[in-house]
Design an enzyme around this catalytic site. Sequence first.
Site, PDB file in Angstrom:
ATOM      1  N   CYS A  45     119.930  -9.236  24.052  1.00 27.70           N
ATOM      2  CA  CYS A  45     120.058  -9.268  22.338  1.00 27.70           C
ATOM      3  C   CYS A  45     120.865 -10.473  21.726  1.00 27.70           C
ATOM      4  CB  CYS A  45     120.250  -8.028  21.831  1.00 27.70           C
ATOM      5  SG  CYS A  45     121.944  -7.317  22.414  1.00 27.70           S
ATOM      6  N   CYS A  48     124.623 -10.230  22.643  1.00 24.49           N
ATOM      7  CA  CYS A  48     124.895 -10.988  23.855  1.00 24.49           C
ATOM      8  C   CYS A  48     124.825 -12.428  23.464  1.00 24.49           C
ATOM      9  CB  CYS A  48     123.599 -10.891  24.780  1.00 24.49           C
ATOM     10  SG  CYS A  48     123.128  -9.249  25.390  1.00 24.49           S
ATOM     11  N   ASP A 445      92.827 -46.230  48.545  1.00 21.78           N
ATOM     12  CA  ASP A 445      93.848 -46.832  47.677  1.00 21.78           C
ATOM     13  C   ASP A 445      94.564 -48.118  48.248  1.00 21.78           C
ATOM     14  OD1 ASP A 445      95.515 -47.013  45.115  1.00 21.78           O
ATOM     15  OD2 ASP A 445      97.106 -46.297  46.426  1.00 21.78           O
ATOM     16  N   ASP A 627      97.971 -42.337  48.145  1.00 26.79           N
ATOM     17  CA  ASP A 627      99.446 -41.985  48.314  1.00 26.79           C
ATOM     18  C   ASP A 627     100.136 -41.555  47.021  1.00 26.79           C
ATOM     19  OD1 ASP A 627      99.664 -44.780  47.501  1.00 26.79           O
ATOM     20  OD2 ASP A 627     101.622 -44.538  48.035  1.00 26.79           O
TER      21      ASP A 627
END
Length: 753
Positions: A45, A48, A445, A627
Amino acid sequence: MSCCAPGADLCLDKAGTSNEEILLSSRTLRDGLRQTDLSVPDIHCGGCLQRIEAALSKLDGVTYARANLSARRVTIQWCGDTPPPLIPTLTAIGYQAHIRDVGADGKDPALSKLLLALAVAGFATSNIMLLSVANWSGTEAGTRDLFHWISAAIALPTLAYSGQVFFRSAWRSLRRGQTNMDVPISIGVLLAFSMSLWETIGHGPHAYFDASVSLLFFLLIGRTLDHVMRERARQAVNGLARLSARGALWQRPDGAQIYLPVDEIEPGMTILLAAGERVAVDCRVIGGHSELDYALVSGESAPQPAAEGMELQAGILNLTAPLTVVATAAAKNSFLAEMVRMMEAAEAGRSAYRRIADRAARLYAPVVHATALLTFVGWMVATGDAHRAITIAIAVLIITCPCALGLAVPMVHVVAARRLFDLGIMIKDGSALERLAGVDTVIFDKTGTLTTGRPLLTPSSDVDVNTLALAGTIAAHSRHPYSRALAALSVGGKPTRLDAVAEFPGAGLEALSSEGVLRLGRPDWAVAERPLDPAYRDANVLLSCNGSCIAAFRLEDSLRAGAHDAIAELKRSGLHVEILSGDSETRVGTIADRLGVTFAAAACPADKVVCITTEKAAGRKVLMVGDGLNDAPALMAADVSIAPGSAADVGRNAADFVFLRESLLAVPQALAIARDAARLVRQNFGLAIAYNVVAIPVAVLGHVTPLIAAVAMSLSSVIVVANALRLHGGSRISPPMATTIDRAAALNYGPVK
């Protein structure tokens, strides 16, 4: 009144966090100021928040303390060499706290349950088989009954615990009015146990506890291996959390600087991006000049300059100098979040792939059930003896129990995984072997896959040793990839003393020496106002003295070991091979010409997914080899994928295979083993079917007891396992399983050369 009264029970710091751990988890902001984030799960709350902030603000050295209710987190900024007693202070006012770790990985409870079930079934099988061997050898009736009762005492808890893996699956399937492979397994196991228990109570000569428990043990082996492979394939999206930045340094309007977690950064916030840090969220540069590494985002191998007004994507690495940026999107709308969504969509599409054994269960399970039922009805009509009819029906269920069929795929995959491991190739998903065996198209790639991703000096750069040593001495003062490449080659030569070295982001390095002003960097900057010699226009880096060029360096990405042989092997087998890269057309074209393949350049992650989707829509089976972060959605979208061990975490997690050695020959080697495995899987299914064709009529005619049925079922499993051990994987790839056709005109995703 606060919900947290002063008299609340104290929560001790059971973790025993030390000052060293606090220091390691803290981030340096400026002028000796550090920031520590603590997790405080007991915050409930507003009261706190006030208590925590008030208590921490009173500590010596603490300049800022702010608690967050929704995140249950406390941010503290402090000065000094030793951290203030942060956790003890929170403990003293009733709050348990610990260092906040957003990257902790949890355990897999399903795998733990499978392993425990397997261990219990293995223990029970070994003990019951010992008792059964004693009975087979011939024992007195009293001893036989005792061994039967001991076997029942072992089998009952084993079935209750280990059998849940199959019983629950079978029950869920039956509740939906369907059937699966677990239904005949469950029925056979339970009927065999029930019949054995009935025989034991009636002092009968035969009991089949060993058949029911050993069947569970064999099938749990396959189920556990299958689960491990499937779970590894689901970790791709989680890998992004380890790759992306955890947060960024927010500069507030009043000039204060606070390190915020990435999920708390909002559009419009000003972020200070240091050299060596990754961009946390999509943003725009508003101050500074630097160079950026786009390799993980777009595949671009050469660093790119950054200047005011440039838009940056999350995941880009800042190389050479600090930048001031303003966030243009929240973390959930950033480039990395888009990557997550694309990968999840691709993973969902891949999950529709059905395993061979799963497809076989559609026909196999109903046939087994119908056969056993008709056997029972037939013998009841013929003899009227319910005991005999049930015994023969159970024998039919046991002898046709799909143990061999269930092991046909997992055992071949286990052997194949071992063969791949010997070659330095890791397999993460068992179904990937089936998918790899059917590919007819291979897409590579470029940066980090076909090439090493590390610039190297070309042979055409004819530079003497002393000049190279001078360039290397200057280059050692920078983190730029080109500088690292030159610094690594500066061995020998005449040493040169440099009075001062300064780096100009996006341009190069300038140094003062006894000979004058030395510059090492971009050609047009190194020679200042003088016209650039046409012979140097294709150089990446120039070394000049007082504006005059004294050396030109040409650096290019080197091919990965085995690239030529791997491409040649794939093409020789009839597969179509092409390059799909986010790098520039010139760089990709150079590599493609050297390898003799087609290519598409300047492709963003979405373009790569579109390319692969187009190929698959045309009926082709695509293998993607990549990769980087930018390749992850494409790796997920392809039918099967392979990544090198040097790949980014997310790339390795997204791929089905990871090869740990440098050579690209791992790709054709994996393909050869996959096709050999597919051949053996088909043979195993053939053996299992042949076994049932012979065994079912014999069992239906009443010539087999449940005990003999269990032995026959075990022998069929042994035959399947022995056949799986024959897998070796040829040195060359067998002809493709699908015909490759010319389709250059079918691609519309980018420029194909």
